[in-house]
Design a protein around this motif. Structure first.
Motif, PDB file in Angstrom:
ATOM      1  N   ALA A 140       0.779  -1.120   0.078  1.00 38.23           N
ATOM      2  CA  ALA A 140      -0.037   0.060  -0.015  1.00 38.23           C
ATOM      3  C   ALA A 140       1.028   1.427  -0.127  1.00 38.23           C
ATOM      4  N   GLU A 141       2.036   1.055   0.280  1.00 31.78           N
ATOM      5  CA  GLU A 141       2.810   2.341   0.549  1.00 31.78           C
ATOM      6  C   GLU A 141       3.176   2.829  -1.041  1.00 31.78           C
TER       7      GLU A 141
ATOM      8  N   PRO B 183       0.713   7.424  -2.165  1.00 30.23           N
ATOM      9  CA  PRO B 183       1.169   8.267  -1.657  1.00 30.23           C
ATOM     10  C   PRO B 183       0.672   8.758  -0.301  1.00 30.23           C
ATOM     11  N   THR B 184      -0.782   8.751  -0.221  1.00 30.84           N
ATOM     12  CA  THR B 184      -1.444   8.978   0.959  1.00 30.84           C
ATOM     13  C   THR B 184      -1.079   7.972   2.165  1.00 30.84           C
ATOM     14  N   ALA B 185      -1.378   6.680   1.583  1.00 24.81           N
ATOM     15  CA  ALA B 185      -0.931   5.583   2.793  1.00 24.81           C
ATOM     16  C   ALA B 185       0.603   5.635   2.924  1.00 24.81           C
ATOM     17  N   ALA B 186       1.505   6.076   2.185  1.00 22.32           N
ATOM     18  CA  ALA B 186       2.832   5.983   2.315  1.00 22.32           C
ATOM     19  C   ALA B 186       3.046   7.016   3.554  1.00 22.32           C
TER      20      ALA B 186
ATOM     21  N   ALA C 166      -4.374   6.131  13.347  1.00 22.61           N
ATOM     22  CA  ALA C 166      -5.154   4.670  13.229  1.00 22.61           C
ATOM     23  C   ALA C 166      -6.261   4.809  12.354  1.00 22.61           C
ATOM     24  N   ASN C 167      -7.189   5.833  12.783  1.00 25.66           N
ATOM     25  CA  ASN C 167      -8.515   5.901  12.012  1.00 25.66           C
ATOM     26  C   ASN C 167      -8.167   6.416  10.378  1.00 25.66           C
ATOM     27  N   GLU C 168      -7.391   7.387  10.052  1.00 26.48           N
ATOM     28  CA  GLU C 168      -6.858   7.648   8.723  1.00 26.48           C
ATOM     29  C   GLU C 168      -6.433   6.496   8.039  1.00 26.48           C
TER      30      GLU C 168
ATOM     31  N   LEU D  74      -6.762   2.310   3.828  1.00 31.04           N
ATOM     32  CA  LEU D  74      -6.203   0.878   3.559  1.00 31.04           C
ATOM     33  C   LEU D  74      -7.592   0.183   3.043  1.00 31.04           C
ATOM     34  N   THR D  75      -8.938   0.721   3.510  1.00 28.27           N
ATOM     35  CA  THR D  75     -10.068   0.367   3.141  1.00 28.27           C
ATOM     36  C   THR D  75     -10.289   0.714   1.809  1.00 28.27           C
ATOM     37  N   ALA D  76     -10.128   2.081   1.748  1.00 30.22           N
ATOM     38  CA  ALA D  76     -10.279   2.636   0.399  1.00 30.22           C
ATOM     39  C   ALA D  76      -9.610   2.083  -0.742  1.00 30.22           C
TER      40      ALA D  76
END
Length: 135
Positions: free
Chosen positions: A79-80, A83-86, A118-120, A125-127
């Protein structure tokens, strides 16, 4: 069909006995990721009423555990590349390394940063379909 005997190599286990014991111990200590529990903990720290002093350390420990699992899931699912996940993984690693501050207000602020991250990260990761939405 009359068979002719062909030599068969003796089977060799892929791991030694001690390596198998290590794998077994890790499997016994493993518990599945629980998105519902994560969301309960996030709600507890982001609520208008902060958690009690007695619950602060335990919530911080649980949120750190959630972040560790989310980072592991992100890395394992690559997922990294997103860019947002990274960016969220980097923030999670940084927060995870920070100890819980001693002062009440500082501890609550740290808890809330853990909760938001954690929420974000969970949402991201769900998105990008690395996680399923909790039921």
């Amino acid at each position: 069909m009359t068979g002719t005997a062909r030599p068969v190599r003796r089977w060799v286990p892929p791991l030694s006995g001690m390596e198998l014991v290590t794998v077994l111990d890790r499997l016994r200590g493993w518990s599945p990721f629980d998105g519902g529990l994560l969301l309960d903990d996030v709600a507890a720290v982001l609520d208008d009423v902060p958690p009690s002093e007695e619950d602060t350390a335990q919530l911080a420990e649980r949120l750190s555990g959630h972040l560790t699992r989310l980072v592991t899931i992100a890395v394992a699912s690559e997922a990294e590349q997103d860019p947002t996940a990274a960016q969220l993984v980097l923030r999670a690693r940084t927060l995870h390394a920070d100890p819980l501050p001693c002062g009440r207000q500082e501890a609550i602020a740290h808890l809330r940063r853990l909760g938001w991250t954690a929420n974000e990260l969970h949402d991201r990761l769900t998105a990008i379909r690395c996680l399923k939405e909790p039921a």
